[in-house]
Write an enzyme that holds these catalytic residues in place. Structure first.
Site, PDB file in Angstrom:
ATOM      1  N   ARG A 111       0.815  -1.212   0.000  1.00 46.43           N
ATOM      2  CA  ARG A 111       0.000   0.000   0.000  1.00 46.43           C
ATOM      3  C   ARG A 111       0.853   1.268   0.000  1.00 46.43           C
ATOM      4  NH1 ARG A 111      -3.038   1.968  -2.653  1.00 46.43           N
ATOM      5  NH2 ARG A 111      -4.015  -0.101  -2.639  1.00 46.43           N
ATOM      6  N   LYS A 166       2.937  24.819  -3.348  1.00 48.92           N
ATOM      7  CA  LYS A 166       1.633  24.279  -2.939  1.00 48.92           C
ATOM      8  C   LYS A 166       1.667  22.759  -3.041  1.00 48.92           C
ATOM      9  CE  LYS A 166      -0.811  28.474  -4.333  1.00 48.92           C
ATOM     10  NZ  LYS A 166      -1.787  29.091  -5.243  1.00 48.92           N
ATOM     11  N   LYS A 201       6.139  38.974  -2.594  1.00 42.28           N
ATOM     12  CA  LYS A 201       4.737  38.872  -2.986  1.00 42.28           C
ATOM     13  C   LYS A 201       3.989  40.150  -2.616  1.00 42.28           C
ATOM     14  CE  LYS A 201       3.278  35.491  -4.416  1.00 42.28           C
ATOM     15  NZ  LYS A 201       2.868  34.223  -3.831  1.00 42.28           N
ATOM     16  N   GLU A 252       6.529  40.074  -7.428  1.00 42.34           N
ATOM     17  CA  GLU A 252       5.194  39.909  -7.996  1.00 42.34           C
ATOM     18  C   GLU A 252       4.577  41.275  -8.295  1.00 42.34           C
ATOM     19  OE1 GLU A 252       1.047  38.991  -5.870  1.00 42.34           O
ATOM     20  OE2 GLU A 252       2.354  37.221  -5.947  1.00 42.34           O
ATOM     21  N   ASP A 257       1.085  38.419 -12.027  1.00 38.35           N
ATOM     22  CA  ASP A 257       0.051  37.681 -11.298  1.00 38.35           C
ATOM     23  C   ASP A 257      -1.356  38.057 -11.744  1.00 38.35           C
ATOM     24  OD1 ASP A 257      -0.646  35.798  -9.243  1.00 38.35           O
ATOM     25  OD2 ASP A 257      -1.318  37.489  -8.037  1.00 38.35           O
TER      26      ASP A 257
END
Length: 283
Positions: free
Chosen positions: A104, A139, A171, A201, A223
């Site tokens: 598994r 992510k 960012k 960004e 972005d």
């Protein structure tokens, strides 16, 4: 990177040991121990049940060997190879109980990573005829980043940062907290190591113009721009910075975005939305 990109087993062992310990619980595989006679040997085959791109063979083989070093996994389709239903990806010969105990965990990793490689390959196919590269993000599944980013490479994509310490990526929240585009770039000029690349960004062409005027960045992340604005941004940059398009980068939009001339398209979907490729282990 080639399709055969791999990692040292030493790097992979901690996550495999954690996964095996989770599956074995406090008393091991009681089903196998109860019903399989000691000394039973078999050859099992890990096979594809749907088409895709293979990843996780190195990880799966290590899972089997950690349960029983005497097992002899033989990879038939290497990481990065295309597969169709019925293809044998790996054969594992040896103690039947050990194979069943590792099954598994090996399948969970191989299916998950092959799913990421397959989705990445689909994104990459949409960039055909352009110089645009597909890249992943941070992510990722906690604890599995290194193998999920490896799967992106197997699918023909490229890697973004592995951690916050890899590069400076400014960012929108950094810009807001620091007081604007110019202050953050000036801070980088004053404090950042000469060995560290800087990406910033921007959401608008006005911000992009300020970045170009101020200097100090190596890469600009465009972005959530529509394709017409991306095309204007690429023209404005005119090769002075590496351009990366990000935000809502769905598979059905990739060809259109690549046609704008951006250098990279980053998508969190490669790792957070990939479906597990259906694989099976049969005796």
């Amino acid at each position: 990177m080639t399709a055969h990109t791999s990692l040292p087993d030493l790097v992979l062992e901690p996550m495999l040991r954690m996964a095996l310990a989770e599956d074995l619980g406090s008393y091991g595989d009681i089903t196998t121990r109860t019903v399989i006679p000691a000394g039973t040997s078999y050859t099992a085959r890990l096979t594809a049940r749907e088409a895709g791109v293979v990843s996780g063979m190195q990880v799966a083989a290590l899972a089997f060997r950690l349960v029983d070093p005497a097992l002899a996994p033989v990879t038939r389709l290497t990481d990065g190879s295309p597969c169709v239903p019925g293809d044998v990806l790996m054969e594992i010969a040896g103690d039947a109980a050990a194979i069943l105990t590792a099954e598994r965990v090996a399948l969970n990793f191989a299916g998950r990573l092959s799913g990421i490689a397959s989705l990445t390959a689909a994104f990459v196919a949409e960039t055909a005829g352009t110089a645009t590269r597909i890249t992943c993000t941070r992510k990722t599944t906690p604890g599995l980043r290194i193998v999920e980013k490896l799967a992106v490479l197997h699918g023909g994509g490229f890697n973004h940062r592995f951690s916050l310490s890899d590069a400076i990526l400014i960012k929108d929240n950094h810009i807001a907290a620091a007081g604007g585009v110019r202050p953050v770039l000036e801070a980088c000029k004053a404090r950042a190591s000469h060995m560290m690349r800087v990406e910033i960004e921007v959401d608008t062409l006005d911000q992009l113009a300020e970045v170009l005027e101020t200097g100090g960045a190596d890469v600009v992340l465009l972005d959530n721009m529509d394709s017409a604005t991306l095309r204007e941004a690429v023209a404005l940059v005119s090769g002075r910075l590496v351009t990366e398009a990000s935000g809502n980068m769905r598979l059905d939009r990739i060809a259109e975005v690549a046609a704008t001339g951006v250098d990279y398209i980053s998508s969190g979907a490669l790792t957070h939305s990939a479906q597990t490729l259906d694989l099976g282990l049969d005796f």
